[in-house]
Design an enzyme around this catalytic site. Structure first.
Site, PDB file in Angstrom:
ATOM      1  CG  ASN A 122      -0.446   0.047   2.501  1.00  0.00           C
ATOM      2  OD1 ASN A 122       0.698  -0.354   2.702  1.00  0.00           O
ATOM      3  ND2 ASN A 122      -1.195   0.531   3.462  1.00  0.00           N
ATOM      4  CD  GLU A 149       5.167   0.481  12.737  1.00  0.00           C
ATOM      5  OE1 GLU A 149       3.958   0.756  12.858  1.00  0.00           O
ATOM      6  OE2 GLU A 149       6.056   1.021  13.423  1.00  0.00           O
ATOM      7  CB  CYS A 182      -1.966   0.778   8.494  1.00  0.00           C
ATOM      8  SG  CYS A 182      -0.672   2.014   8.422  1.00  0.00           S
ATOM      9  CD  GLU A 220       8.747   1.006  10.563  1.00  0.00           C
ATOM     10  OE1 GLU A 220       7.814   1.459   9.867  1.00  0.00           O
ATOM     11  OE2 GLU A 220       9.447   0.037  10.215  1.00  0.00           O
TER      12      GLU A 220
HETATM   13  P1  NAD Z   1       0.347  -8.808   4.190  1.00  0.00           P
HETATM   14  O1  NAD Z   1       0.536  -9.115   5.631  1.00  0.00           O
HETATM   15  O2  NAD Z   1      -0.483  -9.744   3.377  1.00  0.00           O
HETATM   16  O3  NAD Z   1       1.752  -8.737   3.443  1.00  0.00           O
HETATM   17  C1  NAD Z   1       2.782  -7.883   3.877  1.00  0.00           C
HETATM   18  C2  NAD Z   1       4.109  -8.437   3.399  1.00  0.00           C
HETATM   19  O4  NAD Z   1       4.337  -9.687   4.017  1.00  0.00           O
HETATM   20  C3  NAD Z   1       4.201  -8.692   1.895  1.00  0.00           C
HETATM   21  O5  NAD Z   1       5.500  -8.391   1.475  1.00  0.00           O
HETATM   22  C4  NAD Z   1       3.946 -10.180   1.795  1.00  0.00           C
HETATM   23  O6  NAD Z   1       4.521 -10.769   0.651  1.00  0.00           O
HETATM   24  C5  NAD Z   1       4.625 -10.674   3.041  1.00  0.00           C
HETATM   25  N1  NAD Z   1       4.135 -11.959   3.558  1.00  0.00           N
HETATM   26  C6  NAD Z   1       2.896 -12.483   3.451  1.00  0.00           C
HETATM   27  N2  NAD Z   1       2.859 -13.662   4.105  1.00  0.00           N
HETATM   28  C7  NAD Z   1       4.086 -13.856   4.632  1.00  0.00           C
HETATM   29  C8  NAD Z   1       4.672 -14.893   5.425  1.00  0.00           C
HETATM   30  N3  NAD Z   1       3.980 -15.946   5.821  1.00  0.00           N
HETATM   31  N4  NAD Z   1       5.957 -14.740   5.778  1.00  0.00           N
HETATM   32  C9  NAD Z   1       6.671 -13.678   5.415  1.00  0.00           C
HETATM   33  N5  NAD Z   1       6.180 -12.673   4.671  1.00  0.00           N
HETATM   34  C10 NAD Z   1       4.899 -12.771   4.284  1.00  0.00           C
HETATM   35  O7  NAD Z   1      -0.188  -7.320   4.119  1.00  0.00           O
HETATM   36  P2  NAD Z   1      -0.578  -6.466   2.847  1.00  0.00           P
HETATM   37  O8  NAD Z   1      -1.896  -6.935   2.345  1.00  0.00           O
HETATM   38  O9  NAD Z   1       0.553  -6.410   1.880  1.00  0.00           O
HETATM   39  O10 NAD Z   1      -0.705  -5.003   3.485  1.00  0.00           O
HETATM   40  C11 NAD Z   1      -1.836  -4.544   4.101  1.00  0.00           C
HETATM   41  C12 NAD Z   1      -1.706  -4.662   5.607  1.00  0.00           C
HETATM   42  O11 NAD Z   1      -0.560  -3.942   6.046  1.00  0.00           O
HETATM   43  C13 NAD Z   1      -2.866  -4.031   6.334  1.00  0.00           C
HETATM   44  O12 NAD Z   1      -3.255  -4.844   7.404  1.00  0.00           O
HETATM   45  C14 NAD Z   1      -2.299  -2.711   6.832  1.00  0.00           C
HETATM   46  O13 NAD Z   1      -2.961  -2.165   7.939  1.00  0.00           O
HETATM   47  C15 NAD Z   1      -0.902  -3.094   7.133  1.00  0.00           C
HETATM   48  N6  NAD Z   1      -0.048  -1.900   7.157  1.00  0.00           N
HETATM   49  C16 NAD Z   1       0.409  -1.459   8.356  1.00  0.00           C
HETATM   50  C17 NAD Z   1       1.192  -0.316   8.420  1.00  0.00           C
HETATM   51  C18 NAD Z   1       1.714   0.198   9.730  1.00  0.00           C
HETATM   52  O14 NAD Z   1       2.628   1.019   9.696  1.00  0.00           O
HETATM   53  N7  NAD Z   1       1.193  -0.230  10.861  1.00  0.00           N
HETATM   54  C19 NAD Z   1       1.514   0.370   7.243  1.00  0.00           C
HETATM   55  C20 NAD Z   1       1.032  -0.105   6.042  1.00  0.00           C
HETATM   56  C21 NAD Z   1       0.254  -1.267   6.011  1.00  0.00           C
END
Ligand code: NAD
Length: 487
Positions: free
Chosen positions: A161, A260, A294, A468
């Site tokens: 995102n 995060e 997020c 962060e």
């Molecule tokens: P996601 O958890 O599906 O994926 C995030 C990353 O993790 C990707 O690079 C993905 O390939 C990797 N991943 C997925 N499964 C994994 C595993 N089993 N082991 C290791 N890596 C793995 O999340 P998303 O759909 O890409 O992003 C959206 C989510 O991120 C939302 O929940 C959002 O709130 C959160 N987010 C949080 C912040 C914050 O700063 N708190 C910022 C941006 C997004």
């Protein structure tokens, strides 16, 4: 990496990387198509790293580790500063790339790019101010000296995102601290990460200090790196579900984790709020990245006296937004990232409507090419709807009416998340009281945007661990070492 017609028409492929980036070398490959979410067309193909590739990246990070930690902070700082300058110089092109692969509207992409580059400038400055500590023991007989050392090889995992900012928010402090890294960006949006690595190379980042790989096997690749005793840090941004799995995996080798994770931000509007300011703030807090953030306002709690005026104002603003491909300069609301994301939003909205909510604008996915969901306002939402508990991650604003301050604090806290909250009122005492009452890592008071590289970003409860940015962000990549000293 192969670029298809769509992308070469918009951005200069020469600026982009050639493949996996390991030990300062680009390794050609394919296997992961990158999709334009506004059309479903394939933009490019990037390599699919294996477990063996990931372990080679750890080898490269290890080979570069000693040299980098010994590089004087001023020199590390200057490299980061040059990287900031190059990102800024190539800002338009990078913003276009973000829009193409992520779908977000160009103004959002430009905003992200500026925010992303700023982490390099901020940490270029922090690199030269790493804190230490000296004090006497309480007996007065001895001395306590505390040094901060780079934690070691760091694995950085980022979501789709914010393809640029989530990476720089980790790379900046890690490099400033003296750590070498392996970045695994989301497969949906890898082009921005590779393009930034190219600029890092130009900025003078030595081979192996930053390694980048994409994979269709994130669990296998990450678990193998976490099992390698040379890896000492995992910094993850993504969903709470994946964060939980990674914490369990990291426990096996006791790897330090910064997390995060997801959010479910309440946006609270009191009767005495400045209505226009609250509506402006609501549009930013809800519609930045078309709701795919997020920190996005996920629940609008509006006090009874201002409720109708707020719903009418929000409906008018949401209905007026122009929907289209992110890279079209007229677009204000781009597509969602995948068809699955549209299905999830559709499910949450349908469930809320079944439980009595009314869509005052939008309310169903758009039919046609691309993954579009229109800006939607839901009034009279039942607090037991799934949309009150789950991250929407889309342009949907559910509104709930409330009566009292105590009631809204209780409602706001009725979630496993605790990342961000927004409060609109002219009464600053009340704003601070409510801000303190809500269990969250960040509170916007009469502001709809809180992200700032100079501020500590992060959540409580199941929204994460650690912070962060800000002056403490660098410490996530350092270990305190205590010297008991006899002079
Ligand atoms: P996601 O958890 O599906 O994926 C995030 C990353 O993790 C990707 O690079 C993905 O390939 C990797 N991943 C997925 N499964 C994994 C595993 N089993 N082991 C290791 N890596 C793995 O999340 P998303 O759909 O890409 O992003 C959206 C989510 O991120 C939302 O929940 C959002 O709130 C959160 N987010 C949080 C912040 C914050 O700063 N708190 C910022 C941006 C997004």
């Amino acid at each position: 990496m192969t670029f298809h017609a769509t992308i070469s028409g918009y951005a200069d492929p020469a600026m982009h990387a050639q493949g996996l980036y390991i030990g300062g070398k680009w390794e050609k490959g394919a296997g992961i198509p990158v999709i334009d979410p506004s059309s479903g067309a394939v933009l490019a193909e990037v390599p699919d790293a294996s477990v063996n590739d990931a372990l080679r990246a750890v080898d490269a990070a290890e080979a570069a580790a000693t040299g980098w930690r010994r590089t004087p902070p001023r020199q590390r700082s200057e490299i980061l500063r040059r990287w900031f300058q190059l990102m800024t110089q190539h800002g338009e092109e990078l913003a276009l790339l973000i829009s193409l692969e992520n779908g977000k509207a160009l103004p959002d992409a430009r905003g992200e790019l500026a925010y992303a580059a700023e982490f390099f400038r901020w940490y270029a400055e922090e690199a030269t101010r790493i804190p230490g500590e000296y004090r006497h023991t309480p007996s007065g007989a001895h001395n306590i000296l505390v040094d901060h050392e780079p934690i070691g090889i760091s694995v950085l995992i980022t979501p789709w995102n914010f393809p640029a900012a989530m990476a720089t928010r980790k790379i900046g402090p890690a490099l400033a601290a003296g750590c070498t890294v392996i970045l695994k960006p989301a497969s949906e949006t890898p082009l921005t990460a590779y393009a930034m690595a190219r600029l890092g190379e130009e900025a003078g980042v030595p081979p192996g200090v930053v390694n980048v790989l994409t994979t269709t096997n994130p669990a296998g690749v990450t678990n193998a790196m976490l099992a390698d005793p040379r890896v000492r840090k995992l910094s993850f941004t993504g969903s709470t579900g994946v964060g939980r799995q990674l914490l369990a995996e990291a426990a096996k080798t006791v790897v330090s984790c910064s997390m995060e994770l997801g959010g479910n931000a309440p946006f609270v509007v009191f009767d005495d709020a400045d209505l226009e300011a609250a509506l402006d703030g609501a549009m930013i807090a809800k519609m930045r990245n078309a709701g795919e953030a997020c920190t996005a306002a996920n629940r609008f709690y509006v006090q009874a006296g201002i409720h109708d005026a707020f719903v009418n104002g929000l409906t008018a603003r949401m209905a007026a937004l122009k929907i289209g491909p992110g890279y079209d300069p007229a677009t204000q609301c781009g597509p969602m990232i995948t068809p699955r994301a549209v299905q999830k939003i559709d499910h949450l909205v349908s469930n809320a409507i079944e439980l009595g909510a009314r869509a005052t604008t939008g309310g169903a996915p758009l039919v046609g090419d691309g993954y579009f969901y229109p800006p939607t306002v839901l009034d009279n939402v039942d607090v037991n709807s799934a949309i009150a508990r789950e991250e929407i991650f889309g342009p949907v604003a559910p509104v709930y009416k409330f009566e009292t301050e105590d009631q809204v604090i209780e409602l706001a806290n009725n979630t496993e998340y605790g990342l961000a909250a927004y409060v609109y009122t002219r009464d600053m005492k009340r704003a601070m009281r409510v801000g303190k009452g809500i269990e969250t890592g960040m509170v916007g008071i009469n502001r709809g945007l809180m992200s700032d590289p100079a501020a500590p970003f992060g959540g409580v409860k199941q929204s994460g661990l650690g912070r962060e940015g800000g002056v403490t962000g660098i410490l996530e990549f350092m270990e305190a070492k205590y010297f008991a000293v006899e002079f």
